[in-house]
Every structure is written in C-alpha cells, then in structure tokens.
Design an enzyme around this catalytic site. Structure first.
Site, short mmCIF file in Angstrom:
data_model
loop_
_atom_site.label_atom_id
_atom_site.label_comp_id
_atom_site.label_asym_id
_atom_site.label_seq_id
_atom_site.Cartn_x
_atom_site.Cartn_y
_atom_site.Cartn_z
N ALA A 11 44.32 -46.51 -81.12
CA ALA A 11 44.74 -46.38 -82.52
C ALA A 11 45.86 -45.37 -82.74
O ALA A 11 46.45 -45.33 -83.82
CB ALA A 11 43.54 -46.00 -83.38
N GLY A 13 48.41 -45.25 -80.63
CA GLY A 13 49.51 -45.76 -79.80
C GLY A 13 50.62 -46.41 -80.63
O GLY A 13 50.55 -46.51 -81.87
N ALA A 16 49.78 -49.82 -82.62
CA ALA A 16 49.03 -49.58 -83.86
C ALA A 16 49.98 -49.03 -84.92
O ALA A 16 49.96 -49.46 -86.09
CB ALA A 16 47.90 -48.61 -83.59
N ASP A 179 49.88 -63.83 -78.89
CA ASP A 179 51.26 -64.02 -78.49
C ASP A 179 52.01 -63.92 -79.81
O ASP A 179 51.95 -64.85 -80.63
CB ASP A 179 51.49 -65.39 -77.84
CG ASP A 179 52.92 -65.54 -77.36
OD1 ASP A 179 53.84 -65.25 -78.15
OD2 ASP A 179 53.13 -65.95 -76.22
N HIS A 180 52.67 -62.82 -80.04
CA HIS A 180 53.15 -62.59 -81.41
C HIS A 180 54.20 -63.62 -81.85
O HIS A 180 54.44 -63.79 -83.02
CB HIS A 180 53.63 -61.14 -81.61
CG HIS A 180 54.99 -60.85 -81.08
ND1 HIS A 180 55.22 -60.56 -79.77
CD2 HIS A 180 56.20 -60.80 -81.69
CE1 HIS A 180 56.51 -60.35 -79.60
NE2 HIS A 180 57.14 -60.48 -80.75
N ASP A 237 57.41 -60.93 -68.84
CA ASP A 237 57.45 -60.32 -70.16
C ASP A 237 57.73 -61.34 -71.26
O ASP A 237 57.17 -61.25 -72.35
CB ASP A 237 58.56 -59.24 -70.16
CG ASP A 237 58.55 -58.41 -71.43
OD1 ASP A 237 57.47 -57.94 -71.82
OD2 ASP A 237 59.63 -58.24 -72.04
N HIS A 242 55.97 -66.11 -74.50
CA HIS A 242 56.72 -66.53 -75.69
C HIS A 242 57.54 -67.80 -75.47
O HIS A 242 57.53 -68.72 -76.29
CB HIS A 242 57.67 -65.42 -76.15
CG HIS A 242 57.02 -64.08 -76.27
ND1 HIS A 242 55.74 -63.91 -76.74
CD2 HIS A 242 57.47 -62.82 -76.01
CE1 HIS A 242 55.44 -62.62 -76.76
NE2 HIS A 242 56.47 -61.94 -76.32
C1 BG6 Z 1 57.58 -58.49 -76.36
C2 BG6 Z 1 58.22 -58.04 -75.09
O1 BG6 Z 1 56.49 -59.30 -76.10
O2 BG6 Z 1 58.54 -59.22 -77.13
C3 BG6 Z 1 59.45 -57.21 -75.36
O3 BG6 Z 1 57.28 -57.28 -74.34
C4 BG6 Z 1 60.40 -57.93 -76.28
O4 BG6 Z 1 60.11 -56.85 -74.17
C5 BG6 Z 1 59.67 -58.46 -77.50
O5 BG6 Z 1 61.39 -57.01 -76.68
C6 BG6 Z 1 60.57 -59.35 -78.34
O6 BG6 Z 1 59.92 -59.67 -79.52
P1 BG6 Z 1 60.74 -60.03 -80.83
O7 BG6 Z 1 59.70 -60.38 -81.84
O8 BG6 Z 1 61.52 -58.82 -81.21
O9 BG6 Z 1 61.64 -61.16 -80.47
#
Ligand code: BG6
Length: 489
Positions: A11, A13, A16, A179-180, A237, A242
């Site tokens: 929390a 870090g 967060a 996975d954002h 990465d 992604h």
């Molecule tokens: C992260 C990677 O998952 O995605 C980073 O670890 C990268 O290295 C980032 O910079 C990129 O995300 P975004 O949303 O800025 O395109």
C-alpha cells in the site's frame, strides 16, 4: 455493489500511489462506491494511520483524474482507510491482520466480502496467498477475490507453478489477473465497434483485410525500473501480455453472448491458432532492438546500456517487432505486425486495420499509390477511431485524396482510467477484462521459444538510436512483405 473490505498489499508502493488510490477516489466521487467499504493498507514501513491517510491524500491530489474535494467530503473518504505494517512473509503476522479486518467488518457492519490486491513483487504472490488461507483470512462468509498484477511468471513453467500455488487458496473465478490494457476504454471498444456495426464484421477476414498493425511505442527509457526491466525486456514486459491481448481482441470470433466466459473462450481460440515459431524460425519473424544514444523528447539521452543499474553489456531488448499469423479460416495468410519499444519518437498505442486494395482498374490503375482504406483504433494518448477513405479532391481535376472520418473518445471530459474500470469490475465480480489462466498459459507457450532462441544467440539486439521508430530490421521485415508501417510515418 456489495459492501466489502479492500486489502491492499504494497500500500505504500508506487502502483498504489499512482494508480490504485486515485482510481478508488475517482470511483468514489463518481458514485460507484456509495455502499459501505473499508480499505486496509498493508506495508512494511511502520506508520500511523493518520500518516497513511496523508499518503493517500497526496497520491490522489498528484495523480487523480478528478480534483480533490477538501473538507467533509475528503474526511469521509479518508476515514475508510486503515493501515497495518508487518512482514508479509511471516505467517504468524497474518493473525493481527485478520483481527483488524474482523474488527472493521463488525464496526461497519460489513458482510465478510474481501478483496485482496497484491501490488507487490510477483515472486511473493504464492507465499502471500498461502498465508491468507492459513490465517483464515480467506475463510469468510462473504465472497473473496484475489487481484494480481503482472508479470504472471517469467516463462510458462514459472507461471504454471505460481498458478498452482494460488489455486490452493483461490478458485480460478476468484482470481483477477490484471492486464491494464484490457481496462483501456478503446481496447474495450474494439468488440463494440466490431460486433455492433454491420459495416465491419462482413469485411473482418482475409478476403478483405490485407494486414493488421499494432504499435505501442513509448518515449520514456527504462526509468528507475532497471532491476526489473533488464531481466524482463520488452518481450516479457509488453508482448506476452498487452500486445497479445490486443491481438486477441481484434482477431476473436464473435462470442455467442456477452458474458465473461463466452468472450474469454473466443480469445483463447485466437491464442490456440496463433502460429508458434520454433527457435530456428524466430529470426525470420521477430526483431529485437535496443536503443543507443540519441535525441529523445528532452534532448540527447543515453544508450540503454548506460542507464543506471543496467548491465553495460546487457543484451536485453527494449524493442520488439514481429510478424504473427493466426492459422484459422478467418485469418489465414493475413500478417499481423506488432511493434513496441522504449525511447521511440512518440507515445502512441494504436491498431491499424489495412483493407485490401481494389482491383487495378478505374482509380486504382491511374494512381498506384492510392492510400488503402485504413481503420485505426487509437488507444492512447488519443482515444478514438479514424476511418481513412479515398475521395475526390475538391475542385481539383479528378485528383484523389485520403479523407479521414474521426471519432474522438477523449475530447470532452477525461474518460475513466484503466484502473478505475478494472477495480470497479473486480468489485462487481466481473472478470471479463481480466486474463484467464489458459490465455496466460498459451501466451507463454508462444513467448518461450522466442526467449530461448534469443538467450542462445550470442548476437546482440539490433541497434536503434533513441528517438527513432526502431531498428532497420523492423522496416525490412514489413517492406519485404510489400507493406509499410502506418503509425508514426
Ligand atoms: C507496463 C509496462 O505494463 O505498461 C511498462 O511494465 C510500460 O514498461 C507500460 O511503460 C505502458 O503502459 P501505458 O498504459 O502507458 O501504455
């Protein structure tokens, strides 16, 4: 939404601070968290609750999408935050966490729903989830959910081991692997654009699409993450997660219905059909690059090997381009070019669908370099869609020019951030935009031989100067196929 306790490990870090607290606050202000909820931050650093709330406040005011509301509003939000410091590797320490959780639940009359968010180093996921079970924290009358960040393992074997470990405490449907990119508005929009418009789906196949290009370029270098990045590289990465997720979203079949498993089933089929390269084939289809000194956004920047904490002889790739094929009926012989890297000229994520040219008659035979029709999904920083058509130039003598039809998704109010949407989904129990184990597993099976081939090959990655679109080989790969990159050109 049902009332719940949100336990955040790590929390204090970076994640967060930059993402989770601002996302929570935005959800709160937007009225998505109107029910009772409590947040318990867990970290190593000893601090008073008041200090922790101050930390949350700083995070929100620095990184929040919406401005911080002073006064009672803020106090009401902050009052939900508690903090407890302990060593998360110590099994015995979890008893005190359980006591705090139960006490909060009693006081706020919460019903035992618990969401555990592991914003910590991935090698700790397994141990923490074991301790959660052994301490009784997962033994609750309500629901329990585990949210984990990437990377999920560093190859197939380690990912499988990690999964086995977590599965001892949580069932697959209780695990939310982040996975954002799947939380990004325009990534989620891909399926809507494809399946809610009658004009695209009939063309979405190898008869009408010439090739697909996915670019995710960044201007930043390795920043202060060298200790992680120099081991991971761009392949682990960005590509394993992604980039492949975007491939799945673009190439999946229409699901039978809009429910989580139906959608994930279709995504998994793409991964099953994704052609895997053996170690000998890797060089032909995958380019790895590393940036050298060059002119970045803020003037001259150093080479990757000169970045602090990077091994001066490092062969870690900061750039990957690849030619992929989905070996099924729909996509047979349609190349999918992907490209991602650090220290490129622009921060841009976009997907370009290039349609086939018409027969060489009429307009096409007059002017061979007529731009093909392109459908561009702009994911970041611009969000929207562009459709490039050919039209007659006004007044000019039958000159044909490309005209763009644009839809902008973020020209008005800033849309929600990926983490807002993902946290909200996890709170509601909707795991559609999280990755299922079989997706992750198949992604690793594709990645592993590439990694092995590179690890065995003593040759260094191809060089590209910082501030350029990648090594010459990434151009050769596409030009030799008679095509060109569209993004950034
Ligand atoms: C992260 C990677 O998952 O995605 C980073 O670890 C990268 O290295 C980032 O910079 C990129 O995300 P975004 O949303 O800025 O395109």
């Amino acid at each position: 939404m049902q009332p719940f306790v949100f336990l955040i490990f790590g929390a204090t870090g970076d994640l967060a601070k930059r993402k989770l607290f601002p996302a929570l606050y935005n959800l709160y202000l937007d009225g998505h968290l109107n029910n009772e909820f409590a947040v318990i931050g867990i970290g190593r650093t000893e601090m008073e609750v008041s200090r922790f709330r101050m930390f949350v406040r700083e995070a929100v005011s620095e990184f929040g999408r919406l401005p911080l509301q002073e006064g009672v509003e803020w106090e009401r939000f902050a009052a939900r935050f508690d903090y407890i410091a302990f060593d998360i590797m110590e099994a015995d320490a979890y008893a005190s966490l359980l006591a705090v959780v139960e006490e909060r639940e009693r006081k706020m009359q919460l019903t035992g729903n618990r969401m555990f968010y592991l914003a910590i180093a991935p090698q700790l996921f397994g141990t923490v989830s074991n301790h959660l079970k052994r301490s009784g924290l997962t033994n609750t009358t309500g629901w329990k959910r585990l949210v984990v960040e990437k990377p999920f393992g560093h190859d197939h074997a380690s990912a499988e081991m990690l999964n086995e470990e977590i599965k001892r405490s949580f069932a697959e449907e209780e695990i939310y692997r982040i996975d954002h990119y799947l939380g990004k508005e325009m990534v989620q929009n891909i399926q809507v654009i494809r399946f809610a418009n009658s004009m695209f789906e009939p063309l979405w196949n190898n008869r009408h699409i010439d090739n697909i290009q996915i670019t995710a370029s960044e201007t930043v270098g390795v920043e202060d993450r060298a200790s992680y990045y120099d081991r991971a590289g761009a392949l682990l990465d960005m590509v394993q997660n992604h980039m492949l997720q975007m491939v799945m979203m673009v190439c999946m079949e229409p699901p039978s219905r809009l429910n989580t498993e139906a959608i994930r089933d279709e995504k998994v089929k793409v991964m099953r059909a994704l052609r895997r390269y053996n170690e000998e084939e890797v060089d032909r289809h995958v380019v790895r690059g590393q940036y050298t000194e060059g002119k970045g956004r803020q003037g001259m920047v150093c080479a990757y090997r000169e970045e602090s904490n990077v091994n001066p002889a490092s062969t870690t790739e900061t750039f990957v381009a690849a030619r992929l094929f989905i070996d099924n009926f729909r996509w047979a012989d349609v190349p999918i070019y992907i490209r991602t890297g650090k220290r490129m000229p622009e921060k841009v994520t976009e997907i370009v669908i290039q349609f086939k040219a018409l027969p060489k008659r009429l307009y096409f035979n007059k002017n061979d370099d007529l731009t093909p029709n392109l459908l561009i999904f702009r994911i970041n920083p611009k969000e929207g869609i562009t459709l490039l058509l050919n039209a007659k130039k006004q007044g000019a003598d039958s000159q044909i020019v490309p005209v763009g039809m644009e839809y902008c998704n973020n020209c008005g109010d800033a849309p929600p951030e990926a983490y807002e949407s993902l946290l909200h989904d996890a709170m509601l129990g909707d795991s559609t935009f999280f990755t299922r184990w079989d997706e992750v597993s198949l992604a690793w099976k594709f990645i592993d031989p590439i990694r092995r081939a590179w690890d065995k090959n003593p040759r260094s990655p191809e060089e590209y100067a910082a501030g350029t679109w990648g090594p010459a080989e990434s151009y050769k790969m596409i030009i030799n196929d008679g095509k060109r990159w569209w993004t950034g050109e």
